[in-house]
Enzyme design. Structure first.
Site, mmCIF file in Angstrom:
data_model
loop_
_atom_site.group_PDB
_atom_site.id
_atom_site.type_symbol
_atom_site.label_atom_id
_atom_site.label_comp_id
_atom_site.label_asym_id
_atom_site.label_seq_id
_atom_site.Cartn_x
_atom_site.Cartn_y
_atom_site.Cartn_z
ATOM 1 C CB CYS A 83 -108.260 9.778 2.999
ATOM 2 S SG CYS A 83 -108.382 8.055 3.442
ATOM 3 C CG HIS A 84 -103.602 13.393 4.679
ATOM 4 N ND1 HIS A 84 -103.655 12.384 5.616
ATOM 5 C CD2 HIS A 84 -103.313 14.531 5.355
ATOM 6 C CE1 HIS A 84 -103.419 12.886 6.806
ATOM 7 N NE2 HIS A 84 -103.198 14.184 6.687
ATOM 8 C CG MET A 118 -107.145 4.515 3.663
ATOM 9 S SD MET A 118 -108.045 3.034 4.202
ATOM 10 C CE MET A 118 -109.675 3.369 3.606
ATOM 11 C CD GLU A 119 -104.945 7.130 -1.001
ATOM 12 O OE1 GLU A 119 -105.317 8.240 -0.581
ATOM 13 O OE2 GLU A 119 -104.374 6.292 -0.271
ATOM 14 C CG ASP A 133 -123.499 -0.749 -12.268
ATOM 15 O OD1 ASP A 133 -124.713 -0.783 -11.974
ATOM 16 O OD2 ASP A 133 -123.032 -0.021 -13.174
#
Length: 163
Positions: A83-84, A118-119, A133
């Protein structure tokens, strides 16, 4: 060329070696992506969370997950090898309860030469993992059911996927 030939994948060169895509010649445009994750809690855990106002000994569950999602979106290029790095202009996260499930929506925007899918996916994923969690002391039967791209805009094509 065959449909499954490796050179049709932008992250592979002609010899099928991984590469970061060269976006240097692309025109910068406004890019937006919306991703969603769903976290299913056992019914008794969802009830406990509501009764506790979503505050557990570790802290405010929804607030911590929200912040973690934003942080995850910002560091996507450090987590996903090809990824950039992007200068995000915004990252909006909402977490809503629908029955016994938390639905996380992450919308990310930038002005650049590559998309922000992707972000958005990373932001939604990290928020979902953080919910797990924060709540695992109540049950390990919590399930991250789905992480998906809902829509993207900008670049070559605009896409929207039905629920």
């Amino acid at each position: 060329m065959e449909p499954n030939h490796p050179t049709l994948l932008s992250h592979l060169d002609a010899d099928a070696r991984p590469r970061m895509v060269d976006v240097g010649g692309k025109t910068a445009t406004d890019r937006v992506a919306h991703a969603q994750a769903r976290v299913r809690f056992p019914p008794e855990v969802a009830t406990q969370l509501r009764e506790a106002g979503f505050v557990l000994p570790k802290g405010s569950v929804l607030t911590v997950a929200h912040i973690a999602g934003v942080m995850g979106a910002k560091v996507t290029s450090q987590l996903i090898p090809l990824c950039h790095p992007l200068a995000l202009q915004r990252c909006d996260i909402t977490i809503d309860m629908e029955g016994d499930s938390a639905v996380i929506d992450c919308t990310v925007a930038c002005h650049g030469t590559t998309g922000v899918e992707m972000e958005a996916l990373t932001g939604a994923s990290i928020a979902a993992l953080t919910l797990y969690d924060m709540c695992k002391a109540l049950s390990h039967a919590i399930v991250i059911e789905q992480v998906r791209l809902v829509a993207k805009r900008g670049g070559k094509s605009d896409l929207a996927y039905p629920s």
